[in-house]
Design a protein around this motif. Structure first.
Motif, PDB file in Angstrom:
ATOM      1  N   GLY A 132       0.783  -1.231   0.000  1.00 53.79           N
ATOM      2  CA  GLY A 132       0.000   0.000   0.000  1.00 53.79           C
ATOM      3  C   GLY A 132       0.813   1.278   0.000  1.00 53.79           C
ATOM      4  N   VAL A 133       2.158   1.175   0.011  1.00 53.38           N
ATOM      5  CA  VAL A 133       3.033   2.348   0.022  1.00 53.38           C
ATOM      6  C   VAL A 133       3.964   2.238  -1.184  1.00 53.38           C
ATOM      7  N   PRO A 134       4.153   3.321  -1.942  1.00 57.16           N
ATOM      8  CA  PRO A 134       5.033   3.227  -3.112  1.00 57.16           C
ATOM      9  C   PRO A 134       6.478   2.913  -2.707  1.00 57.16           C
ATOM     10  N   PRO A 135       7.176   2.098  -3.492  1.00 53.57           N
ATOM     11  CA  PRO A 135       8.590   1.829  -3.210  1.00 53.57           C
ATOM     12  C   PRO A 135       9.385   3.133  -3.199  1.00 53.57           C
ATOM     13  N   MET A 136      10.395   3.189  -2.327  1.00 54.33           N
ATOM     14  CA  MET A 136      11.184   4.412  -2.181  1.00 54.33           C
ATOM     15  C   MET A 136      12.563   4.104  -1.624  1.00 54.33           C
ATOM     16  N   PHE A 137      13.462   5.056  -1.795  1.00 49.81           N
ATOM     17  CA  PHE A 137      14.800   4.978  -1.201  1.00 49.81           C
ATOM     18  C   PHE A 137      15.395   6.379  -1.183  1.00 49.81           C
ATOM     19  N   SER A 138      16.507   6.522  -0.494  1.00 45.14           N
ATOM     20  CA  SER A 138      17.211   7.799  -0.495  1.00 45.14           C
ATOM     21  C   SER A 138      18.610   7.584  -1.059  1.00 45.14           C
ATOM     22  N   PHE A 139      19.231   8.687  -1.475  1.00 46.22           N
ATOM     23  CA  PHE A 139      20.620   8.639  -1.927  1.00 46.22           C
ATOM     24  C   PHE A 139      21.293   9.955  -1.581  1.00 46.22           C
ATOM     25  N   ARG A 140      22.618   9.940  -1.642  1.00 39.06           N
ATOM     26  CA  ARG A 140      23.400  11.150  -1.381  1.00 39.06           C
ATOM     27  C   ARG A 140      24.162  11.530  -2.650  1.00 39.06           C
ATOM     28  N   ASP A 141      24.150  12.841  -2.938  1.00 39.65           N
ATOM     29  CA  ASP A 141      24.945  13.305  -4.071  1.00 39.65           C
ATOM     30  C   ASP A 141      26.410  13.380  -3.650  1.00 39.65           C
ATOM     31  N   LEU A 142      27.267  13.899  -4.503  1.00 35.78           N
ATOM     32  CA  LEU A 142      28.698  13.915  -4.228  1.00 35.78           C
ATOM     33  C   LEU A 142      29.084  14.824  -3.060  1.00 35.78           C
TER      34      LEU A 142
END
Length: 119
Positions: A99-109
């Motif tokens: 019931g929740v959209p897939p997600m993740f976080s990332f860091r730029d340079l």
């Protein structure tokens, strides 16, 4: 009274504008909208945009390493996650609950945190 109708540009502090521009265009697939000298900022006014629109991102001179709160949409979070892993970008695990959209976080340079959510 509502005086504001939209958000156009969100600033992200970066320590090296050339390096950031390459990351955001080549690794993330954004397109360059503006790259103009802006001595008042101690660098340039660089704006990139996602191919399908939304708010633009300004890569502004600064210290970096902030939680931007920016959510980037994608049609397939798993594919986007794997692409960033393959590009050796620092990412969190791909989260997916019923019931929740897939997600993740990332860091730029510069260590700025951005989030990816499946549309």
């Amino acid at each position: 009274m509502n005086h504001f109708t939209s958000a156009h540009t969100v600033g992200i502090p970066v320590t090296d504008q050339d390096r950031a521009l390459e990351f955001y265009t080549k690794t993330l697939g954004f397109t360059l909208v503006v790259d103009a000298p802006l001595p008042q900022l101690g660098g340039r006014w660089i704006v990139v945009a996602a191919p399908d629109g939304g708010a633009n991102l300004a890569l502004t001179p600064g210290a970096g390493s902030v939680d931007t709160g920016i959510r980037l949409g994608t049609p397939d979070a798993a594919v986007a996650h794997q692409h960033l892993v393959d590009e050796q970008v620092s990412t969190s695990e791909l989260l997916s609950w019923p019931g929740v959209p897939p997600m993740f976080s990332f860091r730029d340079l510069d260590g700025n945190t951005l989030y990816v959510v499946q549309d």
